[in-house]
Design a protein around this motif. Structure first.
Motif, PDB file in Angstrom:
ATOM      1  N   PHE A 219      40.876  67.710 -16.989  1.00 37.66           N
ATOM      2  CA  PHE A 219      40.368  68.789 -17.866  1.00 37.66           C
ATOM      3  C   PHE A 219      38.853  68.692 -17.818  1.00 37.66           C
ATOM      4  O   PHE A 219      38.302  67.637 -17.450  1.00 37.66           O
ATOM      5  CB  PHE A 219      40.892  68.633 -19.305  1.00 37.66           C
ATOM      6  CG  PHE A 219      40.518  67.322 -19.952  1.00 37.66           C
ATOM      7  CD1 PHE A 219      39.402  67.211 -20.763  1.00 37.66           C
ATOM      8  CD2 PHE A 219      41.276  66.182 -19.726  1.00 37.66           C
ATOM      9  CE1 PHE A 219      39.044  66.008 -21.350  1.00 37.66           C
ATOM     10  CE2 PHE A 219      40.932  64.964 -20.312  1.00 37.66           C
ATOM     11  CZ  PHE A 219      39.803  64.886 -21.127  1.00 37.66           C
TER      12      PHE A 219
ATOM     13  N   GLU B  98      40.450  57.088 -27.965  1.00 32.96           N
ATOM     14  CA  GLU B  98      41.727  57.636 -27.477  1.00 32.96           C
ATOM     15  C   GLU B  98      42.327  56.766 -26.386  1.00 32.96           C
ATOM     16  O   GLU B  98      41.668  56.439 -25.399  1.00 32.96           O
ATOM     17  CB  GLU B  98      41.475  59.043 -26.898  1.00 32.96           C
ATOM     18  CG  GLU B  98      42.700  59.674 -26.281  1.00 32.96           C
ATOM     19  CD  GLU B  98      42.425  61.080 -25.739  1.00 32.96           C
ATOM     20  OE1 GLU B  98      41.239  61.437 -25.558  1.00 32.96           O
ATOM     21  OE2 GLU B  98      43.394  61.808 -25.488  1.00 32.96           O
TER      22      GLU B  98
ATOM     23  N   ILE C 190      34.407  66.297 -21.604  1.00 33.82           N
ATOM     24  CA  ILE C 190      33.723  66.477 -22.900  1.00 33.82           C
ATOM     25  C   ILE C 190      32.783  65.286 -23.008  1.00 33.82           C
ATOM     26  O   ILE C 190      33.242  64.140 -23.045  1.00 33.82           O
ATOM     27  CB  ILE C 190      34.762  66.474 -24.043  1.00 33.82           C
ATOM     28  CG1 ILE C 190      35.719  67.654 -23.893  1.00 33.82           C
ATOM     29  CG2 ILE C 190      34.082  66.437 -25.407  1.00 33.82           C
ATOM     30  CD1 ILE C 190      37.018  67.519 -24.681  1.00 33.82           C
TER      31      ILE C 190
ATOM     32  N   ASP D 182      43.766  60.693 -20.014  1.00 36.48           N
ATOM     33  CA  ASP D 182      42.936  61.362 -21.025  1.00 36.48           C
ATOM     34  C   ASP D 182      42.477  60.309 -22.033  1.00 36.48           C
ATOM     35  O   ASP D 182      43.243  59.941 -22.932  1.00 36.48           O
ATOM     36  CB  ASP D 182      43.797  62.444 -21.708  1.00 36.48           C
ATOM     37  CG  ASP D 182      43.058  63.194 -22.806  1.00 36.48           C
ATOM     38  OD1 ASP D 182      41.864  62.935 -23.009  1.00 36.48           O
ATOM     39  OD2 ASP D 182      43.694  64.034 -23.477  1.00 36.48           O
TER      40      ASP D 182
ATOM     41  N   GLU E 157      44.663  59.620 -30.516  1.00 39.42           N
ATOM     42  CA  GLU E 157      43.227  59.907 -30.500  1.00 39.42           C
ATOM     43  C   GLU E 157      42.654  60.291 -31.867  1.00 39.42           C
ATOM     44  O   GLU E 157      42.202  61.421 -32.060  1.00 39.42           O
ATOM     45  CB  GLU E 157      42.913  61.000 -29.469  1.00 39.42           C
ATOM     46  CG  GLU E 157      43.833  62.211 -29.492  1.00 39.42           C
ATOM     47  CD  GLU E 157      43.437  63.260 -28.456  1.00 39.42           C
ATOM     48  OE1 GLU E 157      42.250  63.602 -28.363  1.00 39.42           O
ATOM     49  OE2 GLU E 157      44.343  63.728 -27.743  1.00 39.42           O
TER      50      GLU E 157
ATOM     51  N   ARG F  15      49.519  68.707 -32.071  1.00 40.35           N
ATOM     52  CA  ARG F  15      50.255  69.395 -30.998  1.00 40.35           C
ATOM     53  C   ARG F  15      51.678  68.860 -30.844  1.00 40.35           C
ATOM     54  O   ARG F  15      52.553  69.538 -30.336  1.00 40.35           O
ATOM     55  CB  ARG F  15      49.504  69.235 -29.675  1.00 40.35           C
ATOM     56  CG  ARG F  15      48.095  69.804 -29.696  1.00 40.35           C
ATOM     57  CD  ARG F  15      47.442  69.623 -28.328  1.00 40.35           C
ATOM     58  NE  ARG F  15      45.998  69.722 -28.398  1.00 40.35           N
ATOM     59  CZ  ARG F  15      45.313  70.849 -28.358  1.00 40.35           C
ATOM     60  NH1 ARG F  15      45.936  71.996 -28.255  1.00 40.35           N
ATOM     61  NH2 ARG F  15      43.996  70.839 -28.422  1.00 40.35           N
TER      62      ARG F  15
ATOM     63  N   HIS G 145      47.665  68.469 -21.493  1.00 39.61           N
ATOM     64  CA  HIS G 145      48.496  68.811 -22.651  1.00 39.61           C
ATOM     65  C   HIS G 145      49.816  69.223 -22.023  1.00 39.61           C
ATOM     66  O   HIS G 145      50.004  70.383 -21.641  1.00 39.61           O
ATOM     67  CB  HIS G 145      47.931  69.993 -23.440  1.00 39.61           C
ATOM     68  CG  HIS G 145      46.634  69.709 -24.128  1.00 39.61           C
ATOM     69  ND1 HIS G 145      45.936  70.655 -24.829  1.00 39.61           N
ATOM     70  CD2 HIS G 145      45.911  68.558 -24.240  1.00 39.61           C
ATOM     71  CE1 HIS G 145      44.835  70.111 -25.327  1.00 39.61           C
ATOM     72  NE2 HIS G 145      44.794  68.850 -24.979  1.00 39.61           N
TER      73      HIS G 145
ATOM     74  N   HIS H  90      48.872  64.363 -28.167  1.00 41.76           N
ATOM     75  CA  HIS H  90      49.702  65.352 -27.485  1.00 41.76           C
ATOM     76  C   HIS H  90      50.434  64.670 -26.350  1.00 41.76           C
ATOM     77  O   HIS H  90      50.064  63.554 -25.941  1.00 41.76           O
ATOM     78  CB  HIS H  90      48.821  66.495 -26.947  1.00 41.76           C
ATOM     79  CG  HIS H  90      47.629  66.020 -26.152  1.00 41.76           C
ATOM     80  ND1 HIS H  90      47.726  65.639 -24.835  1.00 41.76           N
ATOM     81  CD2 HIS H  90      46.330  65.838 -26.502  1.00 41.76           C
ATOM     82  CE1 HIS H  90      46.517  65.270 -24.398  1.00 41.76           C
ATOM     83  NE2 HIS H  90      45.660  65.367 -25.399  1.00 41.76           N
TER      84      HIS H  90
ATOM     85  N   ASP I 100      35.060  62.176 -23.645  1.00 42.74           N
ATOM     86  CA  ASP I 100      36.512  62.418 -23.597  1.00 42.74           C
ATOM     87  C   ASP I 100      36.776  62.941 -22.193  1.00 42.74           C
ATOM     88  O   ASP I 100      36.395  64.073 -21.858  1.00 42.74           O
ATOM     89  CB  ASP I 100      36.860  63.448 -24.674  1.00 42.74           C
ATOM     90  CG  ASP I 100      38.351  63.767 -24.752  1.00 42.74           C
ATOM     91  OD1 ASP I 100      39.095  63.382 -23.842  1.00 42.74           O
ATOM     92  OD2 ASP I 100      38.757  64.421 -25.738  1.00 42.74           O
TER      93      ASP I 100
HETATM   94  N1  GLY Z   1      41.129  65.400 -24.164  1.00 44.85           N
HETATM   95  C1  GLY Z   1      40.963  66.777 -24.357  1.00 44.85           C
HETATM   96  C2  GLY Z   1      42.080  67.402 -25.119  1.00 44.85           C
HETATM   97  O1  GLY Z   1      43.018  66.748 -25.501  1.00 44.85           O
HETATM   98  O2  GLY Z   1      42.065  68.588 -25.350  1.00 44.85           O
END
Ligand code: GLY
Length: 463
Positions: free
Chosen positions: A219, A432, A222, A260, A392, A378, A350, A343, A248
């Protein structure tokens, strides 16, 4: 790619679960970046990867359950394809790699679908999240594009979620491999977390590592000193002593499994007492959540327990007050952690969110909450062996949210807004990890835990 037996077994299980009709799985096509011919890096659809295993564009698959047949659809590489993209195996060869015997040109897909429809058989398909596949389904089914989403098969969706959610040992090994790449990315970020470094340099370095060791990032990274913005993709800051850098980030490994992780590092490893105190509350929340996660327990209750730890930790500092149970009922901890505890993780970061986040994370027994904070969880349902999840927790000081709650008198009997004033420029801390639920508890999905205590992080920055 796994051995062809893995894909054959998965498709047999899918056939058993769906029971009748024809299952249509559409692979992805190339997606243009700024014009046709200059495409984003190709990413196959994750359910297509899971059942068919093939990672090339413009493929489709039909599992004709009623007639016990299956077909792979695609076109043979043309001489132009070979000139520009190199030699490619034939469709038959690709199908054989994953145990499919019958192949047909792409044009045959339409006839197979219309034959099934004409004989009043159910055509099962998953929610298409790319416009090209929405258009293709509308053409195949002879319905308007707007009607495609209402025809998504609940039976197929449920079957796919049930199967993909429980990771096999070979999948967990892939997730661990993605975890090792993620580990290397975060160690580099920690080492580069020094005054005057730019956030962009660090994000670029770790994304480069993700590309050199796998399929790139799972992803968009971040990485920011403004960690209070939960998904902050702005990397324009220059690191300054006294600030925290939240990172992240994760990788997609060569077999498309994701990691992640999040770590928050004080610039140059120089932590203030305030930062250490908040860090330790988040650390307690992540560690206690991992201890609690086991089959049979709901992730909703693990999330709630993390909220309790955060609320009580902040109460010690005088930032919150009052009875924990009442504060949890009122949703007070959501001021500091407006997101969920975690999640599902798998082929998607995700996992299966395209099939419906609530369908993946909840069921008939465990429903999604509507209250601010809790509603962002989630995944809330009962944990089972084979689930792979992120854990996280975080504490963030979001000035606009603090101001809104204060102005609207939200949870004011649980929040000491005056004391919060001196935290307005704190930023945020998130930690996380990734876990797999086992028969009796859970285990980490990585070989080595990333530095997580303040001392471990300082050591990583300095050495
Ligand atoms: N680590 C980014 C997210 O869970 O959206």
């Amino acid at each position: 790619m796994f051995s062809k037996e893995t894909y054959i077994k998965r498709r047999q299980e899918l056939k058993r679960k769906v029971g009748s009709g024809a299952v249509v799985l559409l692979g992805n096509s190339e997606a243009a970046m700024n014009y046709i011919g200059n495409d984003y890096t190709f990413r196959q659809d994750s359910s297509f990867i899971y059942y068919v295993g093939l990672n090339t564009p413009d493929l489709a698959y039909i599992l004709d359950i009623d007639n016990d047949k299956e077909y792979l659809f695609g076109d043979e590489p043309t001489i132009d394809d070979i000139i520009w993209m190199g030699n490619l195996p034939s469709l038959k060869e690709r199908a054989a790699e994953v145990g499919i015997n019958a192949t047909e040109p792409s044009a045959g897909l339409s006839k197979r679908v219309s034959d099934a429809l004409k004989s009043n058989r159910k055509v099962h398909y998953l929610n298409p999240y790319r416009y090209r596949n929405q258009i293709l389904l509308s053409e195949l089914l002879g319905i308007k594009i707007q009607e495609v989403s209402s025809g998504v098969s609940p039976v197929l969706t449920k079957a796919v979620i049930e199967m993909r959610l429980i990771k096999s040992q070979e999948e967990i090994r892939e997730l661990e491999n993605a975890g090792s790449i993620g580990y290397a990315m975060h160690i580099v970020a920690m080492k580069m977390c020094r005054p005057c470094m730019s956030e962009r340099d660090i994000a670029g370095a770790i994304e480069g590592l993700a590309i050199s060791e796998g399929n790139g990032v799972s992803f968009p990274t971040i990485l920011s000193m403004n960690g209070q913005t939960l998904h902050n993709h702005d990397h324009s800051g220059i690191l300054a002593t006294g600030r925290l850098m939240l990172c992240d980030a994760g990788s997609e490994n060569l077999n498309h499994y994701a990691s992640d992780f999040t770590r928050t590092t004080a610039v140059g490893g120089k932590y203030s007492t305030k930062q250490i105190t908040i860090h330790n509350i988040v650390l307690q929340a992540v560690n206690e959540s991992i201890k609690m996660a086991r089959p049979g327990i709901t992730y909703k209750s693990v999330h709630r327990n993390a909220y309790r730890i955060i609320f009580e930790g902040l109460r010690e500092l005088g930032l919150t007050r009052g009875d924990s149970e009442a504060a949890l009922e009122a949703g007070a901890p959501a001021l500091f952690m407006p997101h969920g505890l975690g999640h599902a993780l798998g082929l998607d970061v995700h996992d299966m969110e395209n099939l419906g986040e609530t369908l993946v994370g909840y069921d008939e027994k465990i429903q999604r909450d509507t209250q601010f904070g809790y509603r962002s969880l989630r995944f809330g349902k009962r944990l089972a062996e084979g689930h792979v999840l992120t854990v996280e927790p975080g504490i963030y000081f979001i000035p606009q949210l603090i101001d809104k709650w204060r102005a609207e008198n939200i949870c004011s009997n649980f929040i000491n807004f005056d004391r919060l004033e001196s935290y307005r420029d704190f930023g945020g801390i998130r930690l996380e990890d990734n876990i797999a639920i086992t028969a009796n508890g859970c285990r980490p999905v990585y070989e080595k835990r990333l530095p997580i205590t303040v001392d471990e992080i300082i050591e990583a920055v300095e050495n």
